[in-house]
Scaffold this motif. Structure first.
Motif, PDB file in Angstrom:
ATOM      1  N   PHE A  59       0.739  -1.267  -0.003  1.00 55.75           N
ATOM      2  CA  PHE A  59       0.040  -0.079   0.143  1.00 55.75           C
ATOM      3  C   PHE A  59       0.917   1.175   0.100  1.00 55.75           C
ATOM      4  O   PHE A  59       1.760   1.326   0.749  1.00 55.75           O
ATOM      5  CB  PHE A  59      -0.802  -0.067   1.275  1.00 55.75           C
ATOM      6  CG  PHE A  59      -1.830  -1.254   1.156  1.00 55.75           C
ATOM      7  CD1 PHE A  59      -3.149  -1.159   0.654  1.00 55.75           C
ATOM      8  CD2 PHE A  59      -1.397  -2.425   1.772  1.00 55.75           C
ATOM      9  CE1 PHE A  59      -3.957  -2.163   0.445  1.00 55.75           C
ATOM     10  CE2 PHE A  59      -2.263  -3.341   1.676  1.00 55.75           C
ATOM     11  CZ  PHE A  59      -3.525  -3.503   1.133  1.00 55.75           C
ATOM     12  N   ASP A  60       0.786   2.043  -0.768  1.00 57.50           N
ATOM     13  CA  ASP A  60       1.508   3.480  -0.996  1.00 57.50           C
ATOM     14  C   ASP A  60       0.656   4.512  -0.578  1.00 57.50           C
ATOM     15  O   ASP A  60      -0.376   5.160  -1.171  1.00 57.50           O
ATOM     16  CB  ASP A  60       1.793   3.339  -2.564  1.00 57.50           C
ATOM     17  CG  ASP A  60       2.814   4.639  -3.042  1.00 57.50           C
ATOM     18  OD1 ASP A  60       3.897   4.618  -2.484  1.00 57.50           O
ATOM     19  OD2 ASP A  60       2.367   5.561  -3.314  1.00 57.50           O
ATOM     20  N   SER A  61       1.038   5.190   0.309  1.00 55.60           N
ATOM     21  CA  SER A  61       0.489   6.382   0.950  1.00 55.60           C
ATOM     22  C   SER A  61       1.655   7.529   1.035  1.00 55.60           C
ATOM     23  O   SER A  61       2.777   7.456   0.715  1.00 55.60           O
ATOM     24  CB  SER A  61       0.162   5.918   2.300  1.00 55.60           C
ATOM     25  OG  SER A  61      -0.571   7.209   2.993  1.00 55.60           O
ATOM     26  N   TYR A  69       4.883   4.917 -10.943  1.00 53.67           N
ATOM     27  CA  TYR A  69       3.740   5.522 -10.403  1.00 53.67           C
ATOM     28  C   TYR A  69       2.868   6.099 -11.464  1.00 53.67           C
ATOM     29  O   TYR A  69       3.409   6.209 -12.692  1.00 53.67           O
ATOM     30  CB  TYR A  69       3.559   6.562  -9.325  1.00 53.67           C
ATOM     31  CG  TYR A  69       4.064   7.917  -9.530  1.00 53.67           C
ATOM     32  CD1 TYR A  69       3.573   9.131 -10.581  1.00 53.67           C
ATOM     33  CD2 TYR A  69       5.313   8.444  -9.051  1.00 53.67           C
ATOM     34  CE1 TYR A  69       3.799  10.276 -10.742  1.00 53.67           C
ATOM     35  CE2 TYR A  69       5.777   9.646  -9.283  1.00 53.67           C
ATOM     36  CZ  TYR A  69       5.033  10.521 -10.074  1.00 53.67           C
ATOM     37  OH  TYR A  69       5.724  11.908 -10.466  1.00 53.67           O
ATOM     38  N   SER A  70       1.529   6.111 -11.456  1.00 53.19           N
ATOM     39  CA  SER A  70       0.637   6.824 -12.498  1.00 53.19           C
ATOM     40  C   SER A  70       0.684   5.757 -13.974  1.00 53.19           C
ATOM     41  O   SER A  70       0.850   6.481 -14.902  1.00 53.19           O
ATOM     42  CB  SER A  70       0.951   8.121 -13.077  1.00 53.19           C
ATOM     43  OG  SER A  70       0.613   8.864 -11.698  1.00 53.19           O
ATOM     44  N   SER A  71       0.946   4.673 -13.740  1.00 51.74           N
ATOM     45  CA  SER A  71       0.889   3.648 -14.764  1.00 51.74           C
ATOM     46  C   SER A  71      -0.068   3.556 -15.754  1.00 51.74           C
ATOM     47  O   SER A  71      -0.025   3.240 -17.061  1.00 51.74           O
ATOM     48  CB  SER A  71       1.157   2.147 -14.377  1.00 51.74           C
ATOM     49  OG  SER A  71       2.188   1.827 -13.296  1.00 51.74           O
ATOM     50  N   LYS A  74      -4.060   2.948  -8.762  1.00 48.69           N
ATOM     51  CA  LYS A  74      -4.784   3.322  -7.716  1.00 48.69           C
ATOM     52  C   LYS A  74      -6.415   3.213  -8.366  1.00 48.69           C
ATOM     53  O   LYS A  74      -6.785   3.362  -9.432  1.00 48.69           O
ATOM     54  CB  LYS A  74      -4.753   4.931  -7.399  1.00 48.69           C
ATOM     55  CG  LYS A  74      -5.743   5.385  -6.399  1.00 48.69           C
ATOM     56  CD  LYS A  74      -6.995   6.192  -7.414  1.00 48.69           C
ATOM     57  CE  LYS A  74      -8.072   6.482  -6.372  1.00 48.69           C
ATOM     58  NZ  LYS A  74      -9.147   7.063  -6.890  1.00 48.69           N
ATOM     59  N   SER A  75      -7.361   2.616  -7.442  1.00 47.42           N
ATOM     60  CA  SER A  75      -8.514   2.812  -7.641  1.00 47.42           C
ATOM     61  C   SER A  75      -9.407   2.566  -6.402  1.00 47.42           C
ATOM     62  O   SER A  75      -8.933   2.350  -5.379  1.00 47.42           O
ATOM     63  CB  SER A  75      -9.124   1.374  -8.597  1.00 47.42           C
ATOM     64  OG  SER A  75     -10.546   1.510  -8.926  1.00 47.42           O
ATOM     65  N   SER A  76     -10.608   3.060  -6.456  1.00 44.38           N
ATOM     66  CA  SER A  76     -11.489   3.256  -5.108  1.00 44.38           C
ATOM     67  C   SER A  76     -12.622   2.095  -5.245  1.00 44.38           C
ATOM     68  O   SER A  76     -13.304   1.777  -4.557  1.00 44.38           O
ATOM     69  CB  SER A  76     -12.112   4.468  -4.900  1.00 44.38           C
ATOM     70  OG  SER A  76     -12.594   5.139  -5.987  1.00 44.38           O
ATOM     71  N   ASP A 125     -14.136  -3.601  -7.924  1.00 46.01           N
ATOM     72  CA  ASP A 125     -14.151  -4.547  -9.379  1.00 46.01           C
ATOM     73  C   ASP A 125     -12.794  -4.041 -10.000  1.00 46.01           C
ATOM     74  O   ASP A 125     -12.071  -4.844 -10.601  1.00 46.01           O
ATOM     75  CB  ASP A 125     -15.276  -4.090 -10.321  1.00 46.01           C
ATOM     76  CG  ASP A 125     -16.525  -4.927  -9.699  1.00 46.01           C
ATOM     77  OD1 ASP A 125     -16.418  -5.521  -8.947  1.00 46.01           O
ATOM     78  OD2 ASP A 125     -17.591  -4.175 -10.163  1.00 46.01           O
ATOM     79  N   ARG A 126     -12.754  -2.568 -10.017  1.00 50.44           N
ATOM     80  CA  ARG A 126     -11.371  -2.032 -10.853  1.00 50.44           C
ATOM     81  C   ARG A 126     -10.160  -2.621 -10.074  1.00 50.44           C
ATOM     82  O   ARG A 126      -9.111  -2.833 -10.925  1.00 50.44           O
ATOM     83  CB  ARG A 126     -11.287  -0.698 -10.978  1.00 50.44           C
ATOM     84  CG  ARG A 126     -12.598  -0.258 -12.040  1.00 50.44           C
ATOM     85  CD  ARG A 126     -12.312   0.822 -12.562  1.00 50.44           C
ATOM     86  NE  ARG A 126     -12.680   2.067 -11.861  1.00 50.44           N
ATOM     87  CZ  ARG A 126     -14.019   2.666 -11.905  1.00 50.44           C
ATOM     88  NH1 ARG A 126     -15.005   2.181 -12.463  1.00 50.44           N
ATOM     89  NH2 ARG A 126     -14.173   3.679 -10.871  1.00 50.44           N
ATOM     90  N   ILE A 127     -10.118  -2.752  -8.624  1.00 48.25           N
ATOM     91  CA  ILE A 127      -8.947  -3.014  -7.828  1.00 48.25           C
ATOM     92  C   ILE A 127      -8.706  -4.438  -8.312  1.00 48.25           C
ATOM     93  O   ILE A 127      -7.642  -5.070  -8.407  1.00 48.25           O
ATOM     94  CB  ILE A 127      -9.251  -2.725  -6.340  1.00 48.25           C
ATOM     95  CG1 ILE A 127      -9.089  -1.577  -6.018  1.00 48.25           C
ATOM     96  CG2 ILE A 127      -8.434  -3.658  -5.482  1.00 48.25           C
ATOM     97  CD1 ILE A 127      -9.833  -0.956  -4.655  1.00 48.25           C
TER      98      ILE A 127
END
Ligand code: NAP
Length: 287
Positions: free
Chosen positions: A46-48, A201-203, A244-246, A249-251
């Motif tokens: 997890f990237d914070s 990041y931002s792939s 990143k997704s919230s 299903d996409r996660i």
């Protein structure tokens, strides 16, 4: 689903190739829902960052969810980052604040988020001294075992060379924007030369690359989603990713990267999109 493959950092510790990006995940409910879905899908990283203002929510969600999934603290890999406002003499305060917000005992990987200092101009000659002071602070907390690995983000080749010349502990990792439209050839070469893990990041180009015609065509040909194609393009080059997704299903969709291979021709077609395009910020001017 079982957890995903790892890369070995120069600390000797493994880091999962797939992590959940958390920029813009806000509030307990959203962070909890995303972390829950991610753990089910096999994410173990997890990237914070201090600037994402979700370290406390991420720590709380993990403390609540790890037992539910039969996992322990040692099964997950947590990254956070020192904010540009804490660069320099406030670095100790900033890093200790991240540790207390996450409240998970230690942080697996802590990065200097940005080569510059908030409030200073990009060409201000105090920037190099401030990042050297931040690095010395991270080295101190690393020696105490509070930060298991330390690294940097958004550094250019020049910033990397400067750090390698002065550090006692070399950076374990460099996290930068990386996707087919920004292949970062020189930075990848520098990382390889110094034994520093290169992380993307931002792939997904913040979502914008998901509708690129070449990405869509490759996805159609191999019967995969555009997100999987973009993420696979990176991990097939041993580059760890942080989609990143919230959305649960996409996660889940973004985690299905390790049961297919892109052909050399498709890898080349994607890499040929390289045009130096940033979807995020560009740190090349920072002194
Ligand atoms: P990203 O992962 O490239 O893209 C995220 C966007 O794509 C979101 O809008 C998301 O929307 C959408 N998305 C995700 N999966 C999708 C799918 N399968 N289908 C359709 N849409 C999808 O962007 P990012 O957040 O910039 O980068 C990822 C992570 O890298 C960040 O969260 C952060 O942890 C890290 N990062 C670090 C830095 C740095 O300076 N070190 C800078 C930027 C990012 P939904 O949420 O609605 O699904």
């Amino acid at each position: 689903m079982s957890s995903t493959p790892s890369v070995l950092l120069n600390t000797g510790l493994p880091m999962p190739l797939l992590g959940l990006g958390t920029y813009k995940l806000v509030g307990h409910e959203e962070v909890y829902g995303a972390v829950d879905a991610a753990l089910v899908a096999g994410y173990r990283a997890f990237d914070s960052a201090a600037v994402y203002r979700n370290e406390a929510e991420l720590g709380r969600a993990l403390k609540e969810l790890l037992p539910k999934h039969g996992l322990t603290r040692e099964d997950v890999f947590i990254t956070s980052k020192l904010g540009p406002k804490d660069q320099g003499e406030k670095a100790m305060e900033g890093a200790l604040h991240s540790l207390s917000q996450l409240d998970l005992g230690y942080i697996d990987l802590y990065l200097i988020h940005w080569p510059g200092t908030q409030g200073l101009g990009v060409t201000d000659q105090r920037n190099p001294g401030n990042r050297a002071q931040s690095w010395a602070t991270l080295e101190e907390l690393h020696a105490q075992g509070k930060l298991k690995a330390i690294g940097v983000s958004n550094y250019t080749p020049a910033h990397m060379r400067e750090l390698m010349q002065s550090c006692k502990v070399p950076p374990a990792l460099l996290q930068v924007e990386f996707h087919p439209k920004l292949c970062q050839t020189e930075l990848r070469k520098v990382c390889k030369e110094y034994g520093v893990c290169f992380q993307a990041y931002s792939s997904l180009g913040k979502g914008e690359l998901l509708t690129d015609p070449v990405v869509l065509e490759v996805a159609k040909n191999c019967d995969r989603t555009p997100g999987q194609v973009l993420l696979r393009w990176a991990v097939q080059q041993d580059v760890p990713v942080l989609p990143k997704s919230s959305n649960p299903d996409r996660i889940q969709d973004n985690a299905r990267l390790f049961d297919f291979t892109l052909s050399d021709a498709d890898m080349d077609r994607l890499s040929a999109l390289d045009c130096g395009q940033n979807y995020c910020w560009d740190s090349s001017e920072v002194a």
